[in-house]
Scaffold this active site. Structure first.
Site, PDB file in Angstrom:
ATOM      1  N   CYS A  35       0.808  -1.223   0.000  1.00  0.00           N
ATOM      2  CA  CYS A  35       0.000   0.000   0.000  1.00  0.00           C
ATOM      3  C   CYS A  35       0.840   1.270   0.000  1.00  0.00           C
ATOM      4  O   CYS A  35       0.305   2.356  -0.175  1.00  0.00           O
ATOM      5  CB  CYS A  35      -0.900   0.009   1.226  1.00  0.00           C
ATOM      6  N   ASP A  37       2.435   2.485   2.587  1.00  0.00           N
ATOM      7  CA  ASP A  37       2.475   3.129   3.903  1.00  0.00           C
ATOM      8  C   ASP A  37       3.851   2.952   4.549  1.00  0.00           C
ATOM      9  O   ASP A  37       4.591   2.039   4.209  1.00  0.00           O
ATOM     10  CB  ASP A  37       1.402   2.523   4.813  1.00  0.00           C
ATOM     11  N   CYS A  61      -2.615   3.199   7.470  1.00  0.00           N
ATOM     12  CA  CYS A  61      -4.036   2.978   7.730  1.00  0.00           C
ATOM     13  C   CYS A  61      -4.278   2.750   9.224  1.00  0.00           C
ATOM     14  O   CYS A  61      -3.337   2.630  10.007  1.00  0.00           O
ATOM     15  CB  CYS A  61      -4.491   1.765   6.950  1.00  0.00           C
ATOM     16  N   CYS A 105      -0.843  -5.341   6.929  1.00  0.00           N
ATOM     17  CA  CYS A 105      -0.539  -4.151   7.727  1.00  0.00           C
ATOM     18  C   CYS A 105       0.188  -4.527   9.013  1.00  0.00           C
ATOM     19  O   CYS A 105       0.980  -3.754   9.539  1.00  0.00           O
ATOM     20  CB  CYS A 105      -1.807  -3.403   8.091  1.00  0.00           C
TER      21      CYS A 105
HETATM   22 FE1  FES Z   1      -1.140   0.274   4.374  1.00  0.00          FE
HETATM   23 FE2  FES Z   1      -2.520  -0.954   6.164  1.00  0.00          FE
HETATM   24  S1  FES Z   1      -3.189  -0.298   4.216  1.00  0.00           S
HETATM   25  S2  FES Z   1      -0.422  -0.501   6.234  1.00  0.00           S
END
Ligand code: FES
Length: 127
Positions: A35, A37, A61, A105
């Protein structure tokens, strides 16, 4: 929303140990390829080899924030050896489980913590 456990929601709403340690003994940063992140962990290690402080910054998230918060709580006060044994599964379990599409995640948390510890050990070895 209903698919998140109460523990996840609680840590997401009220995350522990958010922030940065300026004179950290170790820093570990990981990105989630799924994602994009990011999560950074900062640790302080005392003379007995225990994690006296753990903080994190997470751009991610809700699940990633809950995971970071839980990992920081789990790691604090532990020895380096104990903290290295914290696995992704341990974290997800402590959180009362994560929805299947959010398991990726939970990977970030343990990885970032372990990276911060490796950074500390590397720095120490060079001293
Ligand atoms: Fe990116 Fe959860 S969607 S860490």
């Amino acid at each position: 929303m209903a698919q998140y456990s109460d523990v996840v929601m609680e840590h997401f709403t009220n995350p522990r140990n958010v922030g940065e340690i300026e004179d950290a003994d170790g820093v570990g940063e990981v990105g989630n390829p799924v994602c994009g992140d990011m999560m950074t962990f900062y640790i302080k290690v005392d003379d007995d080899g225990r994690l006296s402080d753990v903080k994190f910054k997470t751009f991610g998230c809700g699940a990633a924030i809950a995971v970071s918060s839980m990992v920081s709580e789990m790691a604090k006060g532990k020895t380096i050896e104990e903290a290295l044994k914290i696995t992704r599964d341990d974290v997800a379990q402590e959180l009362g489980g994560l929805p299947a599409n959010k398991m990726h995640c939970s990977n970030l948390g343990a990885d970032a913590l372990h990276k911060a510890i490796e950074d500390y050990l590397e720095k120490k070895g060079k001293k």
